[in-house]
Scaffold this active site. Structure first.
Site, short mmCIF file in Angstrom:
data_model
loop_
_atom_site.label_atom_id
_atom_site.label_comp_id
_atom_site.label_asym_id
_atom_site.label_seq_id
_atom_site.Cartn_x
_atom_site.Cartn_y
_atom_site.Cartn_z
N SER A 110 -1.26 63.22 52.88
CA SER A 110 -3.60 63.14 53.52
C SER A 110 -4.09 64.61 54.97
O SER A 110 -1.89 63.74 55.60
CB SER A 110 -3.45 61.68 54.46
OG SER A 110 -4.90 61.69 55.55
N HIS A 118 0.30 59.01 26.68
CA HIS A 118 -1.00 60.09 26.78
C HIS A 118 -0.91 61.29 27.62
O HIS A 118 -1.22 62.44 27.31
CB HIS A 118 -1.91 58.61 27.27
CG HIS A 118 -3.00 59.06 27.71
ND1 HIS A 118 -4.05 59.87 26.39
CD2 HIS A 118 -4.29 59.66 28.80
CE1 HIS A 118 -5.05 60.02 26.90
NE2 HIS A 118 -5.31 60.06 28.66
N ARG A 164 -2.90 66.93 28.47
CA ARG A 164 -2.11 67.80 29.97
C ARG A 164 -1.21 68.97 29.89
O ARG A 164 -1.04 69.66 31.00
CB ARG A 164 -1.69 67.19 31.31
CG ARG A 164 -2.42 66.38 32.39
CD ARG A 164 -4.72 66.76 32.28
NE ARG A 164 -4.75 65.56 32.97
CZ ARG A 164 -6.34 66.30 33.57
NH1 ARG A 164 -6.58 67.86 32.97
NH2 ARG A 164 -7.27 65.67 33.72
#
Length: 261
Positions: free
Chosen positions: A124, A211, A216
């Site tokens: 963060s 998936h 990607r």
């Protein structure tokens, strides 16, 4: 500006408690399965999937379920049939956790769109103050001298501005309270580029990984995410070879033999 390269580290994988599985199988019948599987030294993730799949039909061994006329004893063939039959829910029992290090916020903005079967914890910038700007340039960009000169000049100016703001807001002055630091650091992150390298912990089950690796690494995907998920694909090919056995790789694109498992 600090040049970096995206990296992937696998930090957690499934581990089976065989004593508990054996206790269950002794009650319902089927210890021959656990005895056989434990001898073959297959990955715990694949053993877990096989256990879950066989639970559905009570197909631990012939005779336990009179409706099942044939019981596959080869684990690789069994799991290959699970994938080919698109029993995707079975694949959700095994999850893996990665540290994706020095990936950009461009990357993470795309990654976190994959919510089903996944968990994320990201560094963060509301709390972590920038002291430099780590940045990845693809090889084709590094070969463009004018592009690199202009880009590095801009990044150096942004980095200098981060340091100036830190001093201007007195963030390192003695006695400065955390609330003020958090408030100012939150403001300062607005002057950081999306290409800033960061870190994120990524957990996903095998159904999701199949998936996302397919999506990607596709030729039309963004180049950094293709790079990272090619690394993840290579890791998973070793971690769960029976589950990823149907893939072929062409120019970095992972193409499954069975889709929508």
């Amino acid at each position: 500006m600090r040049p970096v390269e995206p990296s992937v580290e696998l930090i957690s994988r499934p581990k089976i408690d065989w004593e508990e599985i054996t206790a269950y199988l002794e009650e319902v019948g089927g210890t021959a399965w656990s005895d056989r599987v434990r001898e073959q030294e297959s990955p715990d993730s694949e053993d877990l999937l096989e256990f879950a799949g066989r639970m559905c039909y009570r197909s631990w061994e012939p005779g336990l379920n009179p409706n099942v006329g044939r019981v596959r004893t080869d684990s690789t063939q069994y799991l290959g049939n699970v994938v080919a039959s698109q029993h995707g829910s079975v694949l959700e029992h095994a999850s893996y956790t990665f540290i994706l290090h020095n990936v950009s916020r461009v990357f993470t903005h795309e990654l976190i769109r994959h919510r089903a079967g996944a968990a994320y914890s990201q560094e963060s910038l509301r709390y972590v103050r920038l002291e430099d700007i780590p940045f990845w340039f693809p090889e084709w960009a590094r070969e463009d001298e004018e592009l690199m000169k202009r880009s590095l000049d801009l990044l150096d100016r942004m980095e200098e501005h981060q340091k100036w703001m830190s001093e201007h807001f007195g963030l390192d002055e003695e006695g400065q309270n955390f609330t003020h630091k958090k408030h100012m650091t939150s403001f300062m992150r607005r002057f950081a580029p999306e290409g800033l390298a960061t870190g994120i912990v990524f957990t996903a089950n095998l159904r999701t990984l199949r998936h996302v690796i397919e999506m990607r690494t596709a030729k039309g995907a963004e180049e950094e995410i293709r790079l990272v998920f090619n690394k993840i694909g290579e890791i998973m090919k070793k971690e769960a070879p029976a589950i990823f056995a149907d893939y072929t790789v062409e120019d970095g694109e992972w193409i499954p033999g069975t889709r929508k498992a």
